[in-house]
Write a protein that holds these residues in place. Structure first.
Motif, PDB file in Angstrom:
ATOM      1  N   THR A  47      -3.289  43.245  35.147  1.00 38.96           N
ATOM      2  CA  THR A  47      -2.524  44.282  35.285  1.00 38.96           C
ATOM      3  C   THR A  47      -0.744  43.370  35.212  1.00 38.96           C
ATOM      4  O   THR A  47       0.015  43.772  33.914  1.00 38.96           O
ATOM      5  N   VAL A  48      -0.830  42.715  36.125  1.00 38.35           N
ATOM      6  CA  VAL A  48       0.786  41.565  35.677  1.00 38.35           C
ATOM      7  C   VAL A  48      -0.493  40.529  34.706  1.00 38.35           C
ATOM      8  O   VAL A  48       0.894  40.397  33.534  1.00 38.35           O
ATOM      9  N   ALA A  49      -1.289  39.945  34.655  1.00 41.12           N
ATOM     10  CA  ALA A  49      -1.559  39.215  33.386  1.00 41.12           C
ATOM     11  C   ALA A  49      -1.026  39.708  32.526  1.00 41.12           C
ATOM     12  O   ALA A  49      -1.046  39.366  31.337  1.00 41.12           O
ATOM     13  N   VAL A  50      -1.436  40.906  31.880  1.00 43.25           N
ATOM     14  CA  VAL A  50      -1.694  41.404  30.973  1.00 43.25           C
ATOM     15  C   VAL A  50       0.373  41.492  30.402  1.00 43.25           C
ATOM     16  O   VAL A  50       0.838  41.675  29.341  1.00 43.25           O
ATOM     17  N   SER A  51       0.766  42.181  31.555  1.00 46.88           N
ATOM     18  CA  SER A  51       2.292  42.834  31.399  1.00 46.88           C
ATOM     19  C   SER A  51       2.961  41.468  30.924  1.00 46.88           C
ATOM     20  O   SER A  51       3.889  40.888  30.057  1.00 46.88           O
ATOM     21  N   VAL A  54       1.850  41.270  27.028  1.00 47.97           N
ATOM     22  CA  VAL A  54       3.140  41.640  26.689  1.00 47.97           C
ATOM     23  C   VAL A  54       4.384  40.416  26.572  1.00 47.97           C
ATOM     24  O   VAL A  54       4.876  40.773  25.548  1.00 47.97           O
ATOM     25  N   CYS A  55       4.647  39.755  27.697  1.00 47.78           N
ATOM     26  CA  CYS A  55       6.308  39.040  27.433  1.00 47.78           C
ATOM     27  C   CYS A  55       6.179  37.641  26.574  1.00 47.78           C
ATOM     28  O   CYS A  55       7.009  37.490  25.712  1.00 47.78           O
ATOM     29  N   TRP A  56       5.041  37.380  27.116  1.00 45.40           N
ATOM     30  CA  TRP A  56       4.733  36.168  25.614  1.00 45.40           C
ATOM     31  C   TRP A  56       4.838  36.746  24.454  1.00 45.40           C
ATOM     32  O   TRP A  56       5.391  35.714  23.813  1.00 45.40           O
ATOM     33  N   VAL A  57       4.185  37.830  24.093  1.00 44.02           N
ATOM     34  CA  VAL A  57       4.159  38.057  22.374  1.00 44.02           C
ATOM     35  C   VAL A  57       5.680  38.013  22.052  1.00 44.02           C
ATOM     36  O   VAL A  57       6.163  37.892  21.375  1.00 44.02           O
ATOM     37  N   GLY A  74       5.245  35.818  35.602  1.00 45.04           N
ATOM     38  CA  GLY A  74       4.490  36.635  35.964  1.00 45.04           C
ATOM     39  C   GLY A  74       2.849  35.693  35.624  1.00 45.04           C
ATOM     40  O   GLY A  74       2.247  37.021  36.950  1.00 45.04           O
ATOM     41  N   LEU A  75       2.960  35.017  34.850  1.00 43.64           N
ATOM     42  CA  LEU A  75       1.286  34.995  34.743  1.00 43.64           C
ATOM     43  C   LEU A  75       0.994  33.876  36.290  1.00 43.64           C
ATOM     44  O   LEU A  75       0.333  33.913  37.240  1.00 43.64           O
ATOM     45  N   PHE A 118      -2.435  28.853  32.346  1.00 38.85           N
ATOM     46  CA  PHE A 118      -0.986  28.497  32.691  1.00 38.85           C
ATOM     47  C   PHE A 118       0.164  27.629  32.445  1.00 38.85           C
ATOM     48  O   PHE A 118       1.422  27.249  31.626  1.00 38.85           O
ATOM     49  N   ALA A 119      -0.639  26.263  31.819  1.00 38.16           N
ATOM     50  CA  ALA A 119      -0.134  25.186  31.965  1.00 38.16           C
ATOM     51  C   ALA A 119       0.572  24.776  30.592  1.00 38.16           C
ATOM     52  O   ALA A 119       1.505  25.151  30.053  1.00 38.16           O
ATOM     53  N   LEU A 120      -0.343  25.455  29.361  1.00 34.88           N
ATOM     54  CA  LEU A 120      -0.165  25.646  27.972  1.00 34.88           C
ATOM     55  C   LEU A 120       1.708  26.942  28.432  1.00 34.88           C
ATOM     56  O   LEU A 120       2.335  26.181  27.266  1.00 34.88           O
ATOM     57  N   VAL A 121       1.305  27.608  29.421  1.00 35.17           N
ATOM     58  CA  VAL A 121       2.641  28.303  29.252  1.00 35.17           C
ATOM     59  C   VAL A 121       4.088  27.667  29.608  1.00 35.17           C
ATOM     60  O   VAL A 121       5.386  27.954  29.180  1.00 35.17           O
ATOM     61  N   LEU A 122       3.977  26.853  30.741  1.00 28.70           N
ATOM     62  CA  LEU A 122       4.683  25.997  31.458  1.00 28.70           C
ATOM     63  C   LEU A 122       5.282  25.720  30.211  1.00 28.70           C
ATOM     64  O   LEU A 122       6.439  25.083  30.338  1.00 28.70           O
TER      65      LEU A 122
END
Length: 137
Positions: A47-51, A54-57, A74-75, A118-122
């Motif tokens: 649930t947290v990962a999907v949220s 959604v923020c990422w998109v 969130g991630l 995680f690393a790529l989002v950071l």
């Protein structure tokens, strides 16, 4: 970099859906009271990962830097929950579910894709904030 992140996230999500299905089909809900996987933990992680996804998109579409960092936050929470499940799964004999083995390859792939995401989002969120006003994820 946003597209590479989306691909890594998609791999992690698809393997995660498979793991959730495998857990549910092995009576995971009924046995959750006596296993090391509480139901709240098992469902909070995706649930947290999907949220966060959604923020990422939203950050990709709008170029909003705040959404990229919200996605990272969130991630981070989803990763922590996943790490808790992973360490509980590693407990003595806990990698078996009612006589059938939990798919080690799927767990490994999910974890590696999650760490890469995680690393790529950071990295992407950090780069987004490098210039004046940020350039978005």
């Amino acid at each position: 970099m946003g597209l590479v992140t989306a691909v890594a996230w998609t791999i992690a999500a698809l393997v995660g859906v498979y793991l959730l299905y495998y857990w549910l089909s092995g009576d995971g809900l009924r046995r959750a009271k006596v296993t090391r996987f509480p139901v709240a933990l098992v469902f909070a992680h995706p649930t947290v990962a999907v949220s966060a996804l959604v923020c990422w998109v939203g950050g990709l579409v709008t170029g909003n830097r705040a959404l990229a960092w919200a996605s990272f936050g969130g991630l981070a929470v989803a990763a922590l929950l996943g790490f808790v499940m992973f360490t509980r799964w590693l407990g003595a004999g806990r990698h078996k579910m009612g006589g059938r083995r939990f798919p080690v390859l799927a767990v490994t792939l999910h974890g590696l894709a999650g760490v890469a995401t995680f690393a790529l989002v950071l990295l992407t969120a950090s780069v987004a904030g490098a210039g004046p006003g940020g350039s978005g994820p």
